[in-house]
Enzyme design. Structure first.
Site, mmCIF file in Angstrom:
data_model
loop_
_atom_site.group_PDB
_atom_site.id
_atom_site.type_symbol
_atom_site.label_atom_id
_atom_site.label_comp_id
_atom_site.label_asym_id
_atom_site.label_seq_id
_atom_site.Cartn_x
_atom_site.Cartn_y
_atom_site.Cartn_z
ATOM 1 N N ARG A 132 0.948 -1.162 0.028
ATOM 2 C CA ARG A 132 -0.036 -0.219 -0.132
ATOM 3 C C ARG A 132 0.981 1.256 0.006
ATOM 4 O O ARG A 132 1.225 1.689 0.915
ATOM 5 C CB ARG A 132 -0.839 0.041 1.300
ATOM 6 C CG ARG A 132 -1.803 -1.072 1.069
ATOM 7 C CD ARG A 132 -2.684 -0.936 2.388
ATOM 8 N NE ARG A 132 -3.417 -2.618 2.417
ATOM 9 C CZ ARG A 132 -4.529 -2.699 3.293
ATOM 10 N NH1 ARG A 132 -4.721 -1.902 4.538
ATOM 11 N NH2 ARG A 132 -5.203 -3.751 3.137
ATOM 12 N N GLN A 147 -1.795 -9.865 6.381
ATOM 13 C CA GLN A 147 -2.908 -9.916 6.900
ATOM 14 C C GLN A 147 -3.510 -11.331 6.855
ATOM 15 O O GLN A 147 -2.906 -12.075 6.076
ATOM 16 C CB GLN A 147 -4.302 -9.217 6.382
ATOM 17 C CG GLN A 147 -4.218 -7.646 6.379
ATOM 18 C CD GLN A 147 -5.201 -7.062 5.830
ATOM 19 O OE1 GLN A 147 -5.489 -5.668 6.038
ATOM 20 N NE2 GLN A 147 -6.158 -7.606 5.047
ATOM 21 N N ASP A 276 -15.353 -2.378 12.078
ATOM 22 C CA ASP A 276 -13.932 -2.728 12.620
ATOM 23 C C ASP A 276 -13.704 -3.153 14.000
ATOM 24 O O ASP A 276 -14.558 -2.711 14.905
ATOM 25 C CB ASP A 276 -13.197 -1.250 12.411
ATOM 26 C CG ASP A 276 -12.983 -0.921 10.838
ATOM 27 O OD1 ASP A 276 -13.288 -1.711 10.112
ATOM 28 O OD2 ASP A 276 -12.515 0.282 10.583
ATOM 29 N N GLU A 289 -6.473 -0.457 15.533
ATOM 30 C CA GLU A 289 -7.313 -1.174 14.659
ATOM 31 C C GLU A 289 -6.758 -2.467 14.252
ATOM 32 O O GLU A 289 -5.503 -2.820 13.823
ATOM 33 C CB GLU A 289 -7.631 -0.466 13.295
ATOM 34 C CG GLU A 289 -8.496 -1.387 12.414
ATOM 35 C CD GLU A 289 -8.769 -0.440 10.892
ATOM 36 O OE1 GLU A 289 -8.994 -1.213 10.336
ATOM 37 O OE2 GLU A 289 -8.834 0.811 11.169
ATOM 38 N N SER A 292 -10.826 -5.083 9.866
ATOM 39 C CA SER A 292 -11.816 -4.755 9.214
ATOM 40 C C SER A 292 -12.652 -5.775 8.393
ATOM 41 O O SER A 292 -11.921 -6.866 8.029
ATOM 42 C CB SER A 292 -11.412 -3.621 8.054
ATOM 43 O OG SER A 292 -12.507 -3.062 7.274
#
Length: 376
Positions: A132, A147, A276, A289, A292
């Site tokens: 990203r 992830q 989330d 966080e 999601s």
């Protein structure tokens, strides 16, 4: 409304001067780098094994590259600000493939349920790696992302808030158990100045957060919520415009269902079958966080959300056509940030202590001055 619009892109700090003030003073890592790596892989094995057990998932291979024309790449938002790395590939082809490095496997996973012939109640989990490039690189944002991207085939009767909450509770149980496991492995992680991991996760709708903190920018609401309400929360309904005219945060229009009307309260209709998982990080003293996730769009809500985001031209892409023609299953899915989870469970101040990436010199200098040493 500039503060509200600015908060839609996400909760990153976005300024190195502010980051220097925000990172903890007198920080002492609880594990040395090698023990930290041993702990990382113990947590990784524990979560993969138990997430698959809890949700009936099978670990599968996941692409690093996808064809741009497939529409499968995750665009992360709906304002076009976060673009994937793209390049031509295919030596000898008259027209090279237009390959993109994945930003997440969100949409690929739903297609893969059909590819792996997953029936209702069966699903897949992946060890997803992504790039990203458009992130501001701070203490919990990296250009390199890992992830556990998972997806579960469901029936129409499971497209409810109750089912979503049940899945969230199971996932939180797996994460918390991983924390207990690694504390048994390294007792020095269980220290008095850091509270234990919360037993329960509390559910709250984004509209309720707006009601609590109507005059606070979105980037601060979550910090206040985690300090004053509960240290582990699941925020429901991210993507649909709230009463102030703006969503809690921008969310891509073609995977999570944020348009479905769910809860009605005092004559007001709340929307969204997604959200989330956020926790209070006692090291950074900020919101953190971890995941999601959500129940995915139907062909009806896909059309609604693409129209709202001005992206109806995407309906012609293969992924979107598969949804429109019921060629892939209804599903629920999400991504659990691996490095974010390691950071939280191992009480580190920076992602760079548990994962290797590229970091700007300005950030490395700030961290070194605070006894935070980044892997690269």
């Amino acid at each position: 409304m500039p503060e509200r619009k600015a908060g839609l892109a996400g909760p990153g700090i976005g300024d190195y001067g502010l980051l220097a003030r925000e990172l903890p003073q007198n920080y002492q890592p609880l594990l040395d780098p090698m023990d930290r790596m041993k702990a990382v892989f113990a947590i990784k094995h524990h979560i993969e094994t138990n997430l698959c057990k809890e949700l009936n998932l099978q670990m599968v291979q996941v692409p690093l590259l996808v064809d741009k024309d497939s529409g499968v790449n995750d665009m992360l938002d709906r304002d076009g600000a976060r673009t994937p790395v793209e390049f031509p590939c295919g030596l000898g082809l008259d027209v090279p493939l237009r390959a993109e490095v994945v930003q997440a496997a969100t949409k690929w996973k739903r297609m893969a349920l059909e590819q792996f012939n997953c029936q209702k109640g069966e699903g897949i989990c992946t060890d997803m790696r992504a790039i990203r490039k458009d992130y501001f690189l701070d203490h919990d944002h990296s250009a390199y992302v890992d992830q556990w991207d998972w997806e579960l085939a469901i029936g129409p009767e499971e497209r409810t808030l109750e089912f979503l909450k049940e899945v969230v509770v199971r996932i939180w149980g797996v994460i918390r158990a991983a924390g207990s496991m690694v504390q048994n492995m390294y007792p020095q992680l269980k220290v008095a100045n850091y509270p234990d991991f919360p037993e329960e996760i509390v559910f709250i709708h984004a509209e309720e957060i707006l009601e609590r903190y109507p005059d606070i920018p979105r980037k601060e609401r979550e910090n206040r919520l985690l300090q004053e309400h509960a240290p582990a929360v699941f925020i429901i309904g991210i993507g649909w415009p709230l009463k102030d005219g703006y969503p809690h945060e921008l969310r891509a229009a073609d995977y999570d269902d944020w348009a479905t009307a769910t809860v009605s309260r005092n004559g007001e209709q709340f929307h969204g079958l997604n959200g989330d998982i956020l926790v209070w990080n006692p090291v950074t003293k900020r919101r953190h966080e971890l995941s999601s996730m959500g129940i995915r769009v139907t062909k009806e809500t896909l059309k609604i959300q693409l129209k709202m985001s001005g992206q109806e031209e995407m309906l012609g892409l293969p992924y979107h056509q598969a949804i429109l023609h019921d060629a892939i299953p209804l599903s629920i899915g999400g991504g659990i940030g691996q490095a974010r989870t390691f950071m939280y469970l191992l009480r580190t101040a920076h992602l760079g202590e548990v994962t290797v990436s590229v970091w700007p010199k300005e950030l490395k200098d700030i961290c070194a001055a605070k006894n935070i040493h980044l892997l690269e």
